[in-house]
Structure formats: C-alpha cells, structure tokens
Enzyme design. Sequence first.
Site, PDB file in Angstrom:
ATOM      1  N   SER A 167      45.379  26.430  40.690  1.00  0.00           N
ATOM      2  CA  SER A 167      46.482  26.825  41.565  1.00  0.00           C
ATOM      3  C   SER A 167      46.451  26.154  42.915  1.00  0.00           C
ATOM      4  CB  SER A 167      46.489  28.340  41.743  1.00  0.00           C
ATOM      5  OG  SER A 167      45.244  28.753  42.257  1.00  0.00           O
TER       6      SER A 167
ATOM      7  N   HIS B 207      43.230  30.878  48.024  1.00  0.00           N
ATOM      8  CA  HIS B 207      44.586  30.420  48.278  1.00  0.00           C
ATOM      9  C   HIS B 207      44.796  30.237  49.770  1.00  0.00           C
ATOM     10  CE1 HIS B 207      46.485  31.889  44.240  1.00  0.00           C
ATOM     11  NE2 HIS B 207      45.811  30.771  44.129  1.00  0.00           N
TER      12      HIS B 207
ATOM     13  N   ASP C 261      51.672  35.193  46.362  1.00  0.00           N
ATOM     14  CA  ASP C 261      50.689  35.948  45.588  1.00  0.00           C
ATOM     15  C   ASP C 261      50.995  37.421  45.421  1.00  0.00           C
ATOM     16  OD1 ASP C 261      47.805  34.102  46.824  1.00  0.00           O
ATOM     17  OD2 ASP C 261      49.270  33.674  45.262  1.00  0.00           O
TER      18      ASP C 261
END
Lengths: 167, 180
Positions: free
Chosen positions: B57, B96, B123
């Site tokens: 990701s 992230h 998210d």
Amino acid sequence: MHSFGYRANALLTFSLTALAFICAIASFSDNFSNQNPSAEIQIVNINRFKKQSYGNDEVSLTLDITADLQSLFTWNTKQVFAFVAAEYETPKNSLNQVSLWDAIIPDKEHAKFRVQTSNKYRFIDQGHNLRGKEFNLTLHWHVMPKTGKMFADKIVMPGYSLPDAYK
Amino acid sequence: MGLVGETVDSIKSIKIRQLLTQAVTLGMIVTSALIIWKALMCVTGTESPVVVVLSGSMEPGFKRGDILFLTMTKDPIRTGEIVVFNVDGRDIPIVHRAIKVHERENTGHVDVLTKGDNNDVDDIGLYADGQFWLHRHHIMGRAVGFLPYVGWVTIIMSEKPIIKYILIGALGLLVITSKD
C-alpha cells in the site's frame, strides 16, 4: 578452521557488513546535496463552499500548482512524494492541516511541473469555521531514498483566504 | 578396573564441561542480541524500532519486504509523516502517511487521518467501527529511514515456519559440532 562451513560463514558476514557500510555511506552522502526547490500556488476557483448535513464546512477548489523540485534529486533518491496542504487555525483547534493534493515524482525529469487540479482529498473542517478564513498553503516534499535516511521539508505560502459566505 | 573407571569418568567430565561452555556461549550470544534490541528500543523511544513492510500500500516508495527504522519523539504529529499505528483489535501494525491533522488548543489532543500512498481511499475503512480518527496513543512511531529487501528473511520465516526450524536446527548443529 578451513572447512566449507567456516568459509561460507566468514564470507556471508563480511559481505553483509560491507553492504551495510555502503548503504550507510550512500545515505550520508545525501547530506551534502544543495537543495533549492521553488513553488507557487494559485487558487483558480472556489467550486463549492457549503455546510454539510453533519454541520461541518466543506470546500472544493481548483488549484494551479507550479513547482521545481529538481534540486531535491540525488543519485540515492528513489522518488519524491510531494503534497499540498492547507493549514489554518480555528477557535477549537490550534492547528488544522488538511492535505489537498499529492503526487509521486519518480525522477528528475518529472520534478519540474505545472498542474491544474481540483482538490484530490476533501477539505472538511471540524466544525463550521471556514467562512472568511485565512489559511496557508504549504507544499511539502518527502524524499524517499534508495537506501537510508528519509528527509522532508516544506515551503509555506501564506495569504490565501476563503469567501465570507457559502456558495 | 579402577583405571578404566577413572578414564571413563574423565571423559565424561570433559564432555560435560565442553557442553556447559558451549551452552554458556550460546546463552551469551542470545543475551547480547536481546540487550542490543532493548537498547534500540530505549534510544528510539518506540516499542518496535524496526518493522518489515508487509503490504504494497505504500508502493512505489516501500515495497513488500523492505524494513523501516522508526523513532518516536514527543514532537507533534504533522501531515506528511509516515506513521506506524495499531488499530484496536488488530495486531499487525500498519505503515501509512498522515494526510489530515487536527490538533486541539491547549490539550495537545490530536486527530489524525492516514492513507497509504498506493491506495485510492483513506484508511477510515481500516479503523475500528465508529472510529474516524487516529489518536496519539494509536501511533507507535514515525519512519525515518529504510533498507530495501532485507525484510524478506522475516517474511519467509513467518510464512513458511519450516524454514525457521531448519535454520535453527542448522545453527544448533553448527554450535554443537564446532570444536571450540
């Protein structure tokens, strides 16, 4: 002392140490690069400015972003992640930062660009404080190396403001 | 009979002494590895100073199998920082980037929204039900450096445990059969 096992072990340890050392030096060399990026952002249009059903303000705007980030690329750079964020203050929050647009710049050729785009991410406030709000637009960049230490910095451009009434 | 008995005893005692020395050496190696790990935890201020990237990701910046070095300071969290966080109820940490930050006046309480660079959406779907923001106590560290490919060893060992046993067995064999 000279069996295959010992030799393989010594070879492995030495090669791993040498690799680690080279990675460290490559990362260290990034400290010596001279960096002078530049950027300019203009708000072309405020497309929509309303209060959501939850009571939070939402803005949609079109930005014109010109930037030259070529000096950030060194031989140890894998990519530069650039993004534009709006920063402002409200009575409840001492700092709000909302990212509006981002891009991944894979190499030096793509690092000098001009793009006109509407905001990629929704600009939503916690509350309804955005009417007439003055805010800064900041261009952040995050240099991701091929190996080693990452570093990030930004240019702050103050002086933007939103209209006094919903649209 | 007494001479044979003496020889047998001396042989046994040498073996035991050698075994004990080897056990102590092994223990020293394991303990010093543990000391280094704990010292790293202290220096960087986070419970896991090194993590392996498990998903794609954050590509193309971080690929699966890269390792990230983390620190955690008292500095406030700002957009653009790559943070590692745990969602309540899940045990795998997620790496992230923070894209939205709202910090309260006075208390320093902060709401953070994150998104993976390679994902199309933020998210919110990853957080717990009813949770829209991350708070400081969810965040375990910030990524400051990275090494490519080194994490594959960990991924292979956790996905195919057989390899882990083979490695440990081989190491054990090496220690036992070595003459020093």
